[in-house]
Design an enzyme around this catalytic site. Structure first.
Site, PDB file in Angstrom:
ATOM      1  N   SER A  92      -8.315  11.097   6.208  1.00  0.00           N
ATOM      2  CA  SER A  92      -7.348  11.226   5.117  1.00  0.00           C
ATOM      3  C   SER A  92      -7.509  12.508   4.325  1.00  0.00           C
ATOM      4  O   SER A  92      -6.665  12.833   3.502  1.00  0.00           O
ATOM      5  CB  SER A  92      -7.460  10.030   4.164  1.00  0.00           C
ATOM      6  OG  SER A  92      -8.728  10.013   3.552  1.00  0.00           O
ATOM      7  N   THR A 194      -6.851  10.185  -0.376  1.00  0.00           N
ATOM      8  CA  THR A 194      -7.042  11.404  -1.177  1.00  0.00           C
ATOM      9  C   THR A 194      -8.414  11.325  -1.829  1.00  0.00           C
ATOM     10  O   THR A 194      -8.908  10.240  -2.081  1.00  0.00           O
ATOM     11  CB  THR A 194      -5.982  11.479  -2.313  1.00  0.00           C
ATOM     12  OG1 THR A 194      -4.687  11.487  -1.746  1.00  0.00           O
ATOM     13  CG2 THR A 194      -6.152  12.735  -3.149  1.00  0.00           C
ATOM     14  N   THR A 212      -6.237  16.514   0.102  1.00  0.00           N
ATOM     15  CA  THR A 212      -5.705  15.432   0.928  1.00  0.00           C
ATOM     16  C   THR A 212      -5.052  15.959   2.193  1.00  0.00           C
ATOM     17  O   THR A 212      -4.670  17.138   2.265  1.00  0.00           O
ATOM     18  CB  THR A 212      -4.655  14.630   0.137  1.00  0.00           C
ATOM     19  OG1 THR A 212      -4.251  13.482   0.886  1.00  0.00           O
ATOM     20  CG2 THR A 212      -3.426  15.475  -0.163  1.00  0.00           C
ATOM     21  N   ARG A 222       6.657  17.407   4.310  1.00  0.00           N
ATOM     22  CA  ARG A 222       6.480  16.569   3.120  1.00  0.00           C
ATOM     23  C   ARG A 222       5.224  16.976   2.367  1.00  0.00           C
ATOM     24  O   ARG A 222       4.170  17.219   2.941  1.00  0.00           O
ATOM     25  CB  ARG A 222       6.388  15.094   3.518  1.00  0.00           C
ATOM     26  CG  ARG A 222       6.190  14.122   2.357  1.00  0.00           C
ATOM     27  CD  ARG A 222       4.743  13.786   2.109  1.00  0.00           C
ATOM     28  NE  ARG A 222       4.577  12.747   1.063  1.00  0.00           N
ATOM     29  CZ  ARG A 222       3.410  12.370   0.565  1.00  0.00           C
ATOM     30  NH1 ARG A 222       2.299  12.932   0.995  1.00  0.00           N
ATOM     31  NH2 ARG A 222       3.351  11.425  -0.368  1.00  0.00           N
ATOM     32  N   VAL A 223       5.334  17.027   1.039  1.00  0.00           N
ATOM     33  CA  VAL A 223       4.196  17.266   0.159  1.00  0.00           C
ATOM     34  C   VAL A 223       4.219  16.209  -0.933  1.00  0.00           C
ATOM     35  O   VAL A 223       5.291  15.908  -1.486  1.00  0.00           O
ATOM     36  CB  VAL A 223       4.246  18.668  -0.475  1.00  0.00           C
ATOM     37  CG1 VAL A 223       3.140  18.831  -1.520  1.00  0.00           C
ATOM     38  CG2 VAL A 223       4.124  19.746   0.600  1.00  0.00           C
ATOM     39  N   GLY A 224       3.074  15.629  -1.234  1.00  0.00           N
ATOM     40  CA  GLY A 224       2.993  14.617  -2.278  1.00  0.00           C
ATOM     41  C   GLY A 224       2.533  15.208  -3.595  1.00  0.00           C
ATOM     42  O   GLY A 224       2.752  16.385  -3.896  1.00  0.00           O
ATOM     43  N   THR A 245      -4.427   8.975  -7.003  1.00  0.00           N
ATOM     44  CA  THR A 245      -4.483   8.679  -5.579  1.00  0.00           C
ATOM     45  C   THR A 245      -3.372   7.691  -5.268  1.00  0.00           C
ATOM     46  O   THR A 245      -2.924   6.953  -6.139  1.00  0.00           O
ATOM     47  CB  THR A 245      -5.851   8.100  -5.178  1.00  0.00           C
ATOM     48  OG1 THR A 245      -5.898   7.927  -3.750  1.00  0.00           O
ATOM     49  CG2 THR A 245      -6.121   6.762  -5.837  1.00  0.00           C
ATOM     50  N   GLY A 246      -2.921   7.681  -4.017  1.00  0.00           N
ATOM     51  CA  GLY A 246      -1.855   6.745  -3.655  1.00  0.00           C
ATOM     52  C   GLY A 246      -0.570   7.459  -3.282  1.00  0.00           C
ATOM     53  O   GLY A 246      -0.574   8.626  -2.883  1.00  0.00           O
TER      54      GLY A 246
END
Length: 335
Positions: A92, A194, A212, A222-224, A245-246
């Site tokens: 991860s 993460t 992460t 995609r980027v979080g 996180t999440g």
């Protein structure tokens, strides 16, 4: 994760969180004992200290060792995060991270120091220690963010070596996912995704870092929240810091880490601020929060810590309704 199984794990480690098992190591240089003491989060003021999302013991111990030697909070969080980036079994963070739906491992990271400086890299291929690249962006460029090929080229120019980040184990997991998938990103509420880390050094300065490989089998590009200032990480040295996180999309919609620091500025404790930030997510109309995870950690200038998650919120409300008691669920071992 089933409630009973998690409680067993929490009891074994002395931790009391759902979705984020936050480890705190006290590095008290004034103590007569040189032995590190691992204690639950959400305790009285302690400095210097380091906290991190999930049960990333070696990463936290590495950061703590930097602080014990008098190192800066910035050095501590960078060195701690590098441990997880090199952990191929984690799948991860860093090398061995689960790829996007096309089979490419892309990494995101950001770092923030006590002076308010910030550096980030997004969607980076072929470079393992992106947290260190993010620090180089912060310190060696006039920018705060580099993405994709540009970030990779910058990393190589700074001496970072290219390497294949897709391990055989992650490749097999991706191939198995393709057999039945509809090419939609999978949100696995039991999967660690993460590492966010916050530290206070002997001088009382706060720094933070977050790194992460992002959502497993995400759409390409995609980027979080993890590399986004105010989302996955925010530090204000006068107030405190927070990390997330999440599911990054949900963190970004409420600018969660920035929100927590601002709530602490208004006088809330780190724990109260984390709980309110989770409430901002779960109380939105029509939000099916049972299908995803979000968790926060936080620390204030005095060294008090807090942590909370959607699943802790859900468990508290479910059991409160069942028992009609105004108490927290027994996921917390709170002093």
């Amino acid at each position: 994760m089933k409630r009973r199984n998690f409680i067993k794990k929490a009891s074994a480690t002395g931790l009391g969180l759902v979705a984020i098992s936050s480890t705190l190591i006290s590095c008290d240089s004034d103590s007569k004992s040189s032995e590190k003491k691992v204690v639950p989060s959400i305790l009285e003021s302690i400095r210097p200290l380091v906290i991190a999302t999930w049960k990333t013991d070696l990463a936290v111990e590495t950061a703590a060792a930097v602080l014990e030697k008098g190192g800066s909070a910035l050095d501590a969080v960078e060195q701690g995060c590098r441990i997880e980036e090199a952990n191929e079994q984690g799948q991860s963070v860093g090398k061995g991270g689960l790829p996007d739906r096309d089979g490419n491992v892309t990494l995101d990271a950001c770092i923030m120091d006590s002076k308010g400086n910030y550096g980030a890299v997004l969607g980076v291929k072929n470079i393992k220690h992106v947290i260190s690249v993010a620090r180089k962006v912060m310190e060696d460029t006039p920018h705060v963010m580099l993405v994709a090929e540009g970030a990779e080229q910058f990393a190589v120019s700074k001496g970072f070596e290219r390497e294949d980040l897709l391990t055989e184990a992650s490749k097999k997991a991706w191939e198995k996912w393709k057999e039945t998938s509809e090419y939609k990103p999978i949100i696995n509420i039991e999967n660690h995704d993460t590492i966010g880390m916050l530290a206070i050094d002997k001088d009382g300065n706060i720094s933070g870092a977050c790194t992460t490989s992002g959502l497993a089998y995400k759409m390409a590009g995609r980027v979080g929240d993890s590399p986004i200032i105010g989302g996955g990480l925010f530090v204000d040295n006068e107030i405190g810091g927070a990390s997330a996180t999440g599911l990054g999309e949900e963190v970004l919609k409420t600018v969660g880490s920035f929100l927590i620091v601002e709530l602490m500025r208004q006088g809330k404790s780190p724990q109260e601020a984390c709980e309110e930030a989770i409430g901002r997510i779960v109380n939105k109309p029509g939000k099916d929060f049972k299908d995803f995870q979000v968790g926060y950690i936080a620390v204030n200038k005095q060294g008090k810590t807090g942590a909370y998650s959607i699943h802790e919120w859900f468990s508290y409300n479910i059991y409160k309704d069942k028992e009609n008691k105004n108490i927290k669920s027994d996921y917390f071992n709170k002093a």
